[in-house]
Design a protein around this motif. Structure first.
Motif, PDB file in Angstrom:
ATOM      1  N   LYS A   1      28.180  43.748  32.252  1.00 25.75           N
ATOM      2  CA  LYS A   1      28.198  44.200  33.639  1.00 25.75           C
ATOM      3  C   LYS A   1      29.006  45.484  33.792  1.00 25.75           C
ATOM      4  O   LYS A   1      28.685  46.334  34.623  1.00 25.75           O
ATOM      5  CB  LYS A   1      28.756  43.098  34.540  1.00 25.75           C
ATOM      6  CG  LYS A   1      27.799  41.919  34.731  1.00 25.75           C
ATOM      7  CD  LYS A   1      28.281  40.987  35.819  1.00 25.75           C
ATOM      8  CE  LYS A   1      27.234  39.922  36.116  1.00 25.75           C
ATOM      9  NZ  LYS A   1      27.598  39.077  37.277  1.00 25.75           N
ATOM     10  N   SER A   2      30.042  45.619  32.988  1.00 28.99           N
ATOM     11  CA  SER A   2      30.836  46.850  33.026  1.00 28.99           C
ATOM     12  C   SER A   2      29.999  48.045  32.597  1.00 28.99           C
ATOM     13  O   SER A   2      30.042  49.115  33.219  1.00 28.99           O
ATOM     14  CB  SER A   2      32.068  46.715  32.129  1.00 28.99           C
ATOM     15  OG  SER A   2      32.929  45.694  32.597  1.00 28.99           O
ATOM     16  N   ARG A   3      29.214  47.866  31.539  1.00 29.71           N
ATOM     17  CA  ARG A   3      28.335  48.955  31.083  1.00 29.71           C
ATOM     18  C   ARG A   3      27.308  49.300  32.163  1.00 29.71           C
ATOM     19  O   ARG A   3      27.026  50.476  32.409  1.00 29.71           O
ATOM     20  CB  ARG A   3      27.635  48.545  29.784  1.00 29.71           C
ATOM     21  CG  ARG A   3      28.503  48.663  28.539  1.00 29.71           C
ATOM     22  CD  ARG A   3      27.692  48.532  27.280  1.00 29.71           C
ATOM     23  NE  ARG A   3      27.141  47.186  27.140  1.00 29.71           N
ATOM     24  CZ  ARG A   3      27.756  46.187  26.519  1.00 29.71           C
ATOM     25  NH1 ARG A   3      28.963  46.391  25.995  1.00 29.71           N
ATOM     26  NH2 ARG A   3      27.193  45.012  26.411  1.00 29.71           N
ATOM     27  N   PHE A   4      26.754  48.262  32.796  1.00 31.88           N
ATOM     28  CA  PHE A   4      25.780  48.493  33.860  1.00 31.88           C
ATOM     29  C   PHE A   4      26.403  49.303  34.997  1.00 31.88           C
ATOM     30  O   PHE A   4      25.793  50.247  35.502  1.00 31.88           O
ATOM     31  CB  PHE A   4      25.252  47.160  34.396  1.00 31.88           C
ATOM     32  CG  PHE A   4      24.270  47.287  35.525  1.00 31.88           C
ATOM     33  CD1 PHE A   4      22.917  47.433  35.270  1.00 31.88           C
ATOM     34  CD2 PHE A   4      24.689  47.260  36.855  1.00 31.88           C
ATOM     35  CE1 PHE A   4      21.995  47.570  36.302  1.00 31.88           C
ATOM     36  CE2 PHE A   4      23.789  47.394  37.898  1.00 31.88           C
ATOM     37  CZ  PHE A   4      22.438  47.551  37.617  1.00 31.88           C
ATOM     38  N   ALA A   5      27.612  48.938  35.389  1.00 29.98           N
ATOM     39  CA  ALA A   5      28.277  49.635  36.484  1.00 29.98           C
ATOM     40  C   ALA A   5      28.542  51.096  36.136  1.00 29.98           C
ATOM     41  O   ALA A   5      28.386  51.988  36.977  1.00 29.98           O
ATOM     42  CB  ALA A   5      29.576  48.926  36.847  1.00 29.98           C
TER      43      ALA A   5
ATOM     44  N   ARG B   1      45.494  49.315  33.670  1.00 27.27           N
ATOM     45  CA  ARG B   1      44.421  50.302  33.711  1.00 27.27           C
ATOM     46  C   ARG B   1      44.440  51.090  35.020  1.00 27.27           C
ATOM     47  O   ARG B   1      44.254  52.305  35.024  1.00 27.27           O
ATOM     48  CB  ARG B   1      43.061  49.610  33.550  1.00 27.27           C
ATOM     49  CG  ARG B   1      42.689  49.214  32.126  1.00 27.27           C
ATOM     50  CD  ARG B   1      42.377  50.405  31.228  1.00 27.27           C
ATOM     51  NE  ARG B   1      41.420  51.341  31.810  1.00 27.27           N
ATOM     52  CZ  ARG B   1      40.095  51.178  31.815  1.00 27.27           C
ATOM     53  NH1 ARG B   1      39.566  50.074  31.266  1.00 27.27           N
ATOM     54  NH2 ARG B   1      39.315  52.089  32.339  1.00 27.27           N
ATOM     55  N   ILE B   2      44.671  50.391  36.135  1.00 30.44           N
ATOM     56  CA  ILE B   2      44.707  51.086  37.426  1.00 30.44           C
ATOM     57  C   ILE B   2      45.875  52.064  37.465  1.00 30.44           C
ATOM     58  O   ILE B   2      45.738  53.202  37.930  1.00 30.44           O
ATOM     59  CB  ILE B   2      44.800  50.073  38.586  1.00 30.44           C
ATOM     60  CG1 ILE B   2      43.480  49.301  38.700  1.00 30.44           C
ATOM     61  CG2 ILE B   2      45.120  50.776  39.904  1.00 30.44           C
ATOM     62  CD1 ILE B   2      43.513  48.175  39.712  1.00 30.44           C
TER      63      ILE B   2
ATOM     64  N   CYS C   1      36.947  45.888  32.787  1.00 30.63           N
ATOM     65  CA  CYS C   1      36.422  44.555  32.477  1.00 30.63           C
ATOM     66  C   CYS C   1      37.564  43.549  32.600  1.00 30.63           C
ATOM     67  O   CYS C   1      38.503  43.564  31.794  1.00 30.63           O
ATOM     68  CB  CYS C   1      35.828  44.533  31.077  1.00 30.63           C
ATOM     69  SG  CYS C   1      35.181  42.906  30.593  1.00 30.63           S
ATOM     70  N   THR C   2      37.498  42.686  33.582  1.00 32.42           N
ATOM     71  CA  THR C   2      38.610  41.769  33.849  1.00 32.42           C
ATOM     72  C   THR C   2      38.791  40.736  32.750  1.00 32.42           C
ATOM     73  O   THR C   2      39.869  40.153  32.628  1.00 32.42           O
ATOM     74  CB  THR C   2      38.395  41.052  35.193  1.00 32.42           C
ATOM     75  OG1 THR C   2      37.142  40.347  35.171  1.00 32.42           O
ATOM     76  CG2 THR C   2      38.386  42.050  36.344  1.00 32.42           C
ATOM     77  N   ALA C   3      37.753  40.506  31.944  1.00 31.93           N
ATOM     78  CA  ALA C   3      37.866  39.538  30.857  1.00 31.93           C
ATOM     79  C   ALA C   3      38.540  40.131  29.629  1.00 31.93           C
ATOM     80  O   ALA C   3      38.979  39.391  28.738  1.00 31.93           O
ATOM     81  CB  ALA C   3      36.479  39.016  30.471  1.00 31.93           C
ATOM     82  N   GLN C   4      38.657  41.461  29.577  1.00 32.90           N
ATOM     83  CA  GLN C   4      39.178  42.102  28.377  1.00 32.90           C
ATOM     84  C   GLN C   4      40.391  42.991  28.640  1.00 32.90           C
ATOM     85  O   GLN C   4      41.231  43.160  27.760  1.00 32.90           O
ATOM     86  CB  GLN C   4      38.082  42.951  27.709  1.00 32.90           C
ATOM     87  CG  GLN C   4      36.849  42.172  27.273  1.00 32.90           C
ATOM     88  CD  GLN C   4      35.762  43.086  26.717  1.00 32.90           C
ATOM     89  OE1 GLN C   4      35.853  44.307  26.818  1.00 32.90           O
ATOM     90  NE2 GLN C   4      34.724  42.483  26.160  1.00 32.90           N
TER      91      GLN C   4
ATOM     92  N   SER D   1      34.647  44.392  36.802  1.00 30.48           N
ATOM     93  CA  SER D   1      33.543  43.518  36.443  1.00 30.48           C
ATOM     94  C   SER D   1      34.043  42.532  35.406  1.00 30.48           C
ATOM     95  O   SER D   1      34.948  42.846  34.640  1.00 30.48           O
ATOM     96  CB  SER D   1      32.380  44.335  35.878  1.00 30.48           C
ATOM     97  OG  SER D   1      31.222  43.555  35.769  1.00 30.48           O
ATOM     98  N   ARG D   2      33.447  41.339  35.401  1.00 31.69           N
ATOM     99  CA  ARG D   2      34.022  40.296  34.556  1.00 31.69           C
ATOM    100  C   ARG D   2      33.424  40.201  33.165  1.00 31.69           C
ATOM    101  O   ARG D   2      33.822  39.346  32.377  1.00 31.69           O
ATOM    102  CB  ARG D   2      33.908  38.944  35.250  1.00 31.69           C
ATOM    103  CG  ARG D   2      32.498  38.470  35.541  1.00 31.69           C
ATOM    104  CD  ARG D   2      32.537  37.155  36.284  1.00 31.69           C
ATOM    105  NE  ARG D   2      31.208  36.642  36.584  1.00 31.69           N
ATOM    106  CZ  ARG D   2      30.980  35.518  37.241  1.00 31.69           C
ATOM    107  NH1 ARG D   2      31.995  34.799  37.659  1.00 31.69           N
ATOM    108  NH2 ARG D   2      29.745  35.109  37.467  1.00 31.69           N
TER     109      ARG D   2
END
Length: 331
Positions: free
Chosen positions: A181-185, A204-205, A195-198, A176-177
């Motif tokens: 949205k990451s928290r929501f997911a 991470r993967i 979080c792709t922005a952070q 999520s960007r």
């Protein structure tokens, strides 16, 4: 009755509220009175006039409606007024039509809804049907590596994919960007969200999968996301592309696959329109979706509710990528 039409394709301002005659069911038809109307990406494509299966203009968008049958035509035997149903445009000869206070459809089109399913939840069933189809085409995952990467994790389809994957014993990783949205997911059930922005997505993967990569990638973003997804796959991994919201990849996908030849990767491009002529499988997937949701094995995402007259606001949110969960309109 009130309906939303697109007369000239364009932005959200192209969605016009109109008064149209209330439709009357003919022989073998039923009328469904809307209680909840789903809003999704195909509706945007109809609004823009770019949908590959575009209905003729003026067009009423809308791919899903939940409500009650309030009138039946001559010869109808399957339904009675008051029956709770879901209408999916996937069952109609022409896409769209659900942005309205009522719709007339063939009697074999609706799906019966259990009393335990709220109308607002039922309009997410087509997303669950799609998620089940995506898992089907991805194939079985063999071996100890049971990680699935799902891009755009806060979206309605992604949330359903997460639940279906976990139901099948997979560990889910979402991207999520934004932090919100990451928290929501995560709240929607993802095991991990990047979080792709952070975050350093690749690192991470690798950390989550202990250096093995993921067995499956479900990508609806396209662009660089698809290329990154290929690089995240473990040997024998499969990427399923089911949209390209961010456009076509700038790199040659086959060249990337050849560069990763030692992994023997697979790519599949999927559309639910593949099932347009396979009525039995399409409807079986929806019945499976209804059973899973009715039994609480899969939950509908949180929804944001608007009035039908606020349809432009819903499309502005879609255009700006500010949707988490499901957008629902009340007629």
């Amino acid at each position: 009755m009130k309906a939303i039409q697109v007369q000239v394709p364009g932005g959200p301002e192209s969605l016009i509220e109109v008064d149209v005659p209330e439709p009357l069911p003919g022989p073998g038809q039923v009328r469904v009175k809307a209680r909840a109307i789903g809003v999704g990406r195909p509706d945007v494509l109809i609004r823009q006039g770019t949908y590959k299966w575009m209905p003729p203009l003026p067009a009423i968008p809308g791919a899903e409606m939940a409500g009650e049958i309030d009138a039946i035509g001559e010869g109808v035997q399957l339904w009675q007024p008051g029956d709770r149903v879901l209408v999916s445009a996937r069952e109609l000869a022409q896409r769209g039509g659900c942005y309205a206070q009522a719709i007339v459809v063939p009697e074999d089109a609706p799906y019966r809804l259990p009393a335990t399913l709220a109308f607002e939840d039922a309009v997410s069933l087509p997303n669950l049907q799609l998620a089940l189809a995506l898992m089907r085409v991805a194939g079985e995952v063999h071996g100890a590596n049971r990680h699935a990467l799902i891009t755009g994790a806060s979206g309605g389809v992604a949330g359903m994919l997460c639940q279906v994957a976990k139901h099948k014993g997979l560990t889910t990783i979402g991207t999520s960007r934004s932090a919100d949205k990451s928290r929501f997911a995560l709240e929607q059930g993802f095991d991990h969200v990047i979080c792709t922005a952070q975050d350093d997505v690749k690192a991470r993967i690798q950390h989550i999968t202990h250096g093995h990569g993921v067995a499956l990638v479900f990508d609806h973003l396209g662009g660089q996301s698809l290329i990154d997804g290929l690089h995240s796959l473990a040997p024998w991994g499969t990427l399923v592309s089911y949209n390209i919201v961010q456009g076509m990849p700038s790199e040659d996908v086959f060249k990337v696959l050849r560069n990763l030849l030692g992994k023997s990767l697979a790519v599949r491009c999927f559309s639910m329109h593949t099932l347009d002529e396979d009525v039995s499988l399409r409807r079986a997937l929806m019945h499976e979706a209804i059973t899973l949701m009715a039994h609480g094995q899969v939950k509908a995402p949180e929804c944001q509710i608007f009035k039908l007259s606020q349809v432009r606001t819903t499309h502005e949110l879609l255009d700006r990528g500010m949707v988490s969960g499901k957008l629902v309109m009340h007629p």
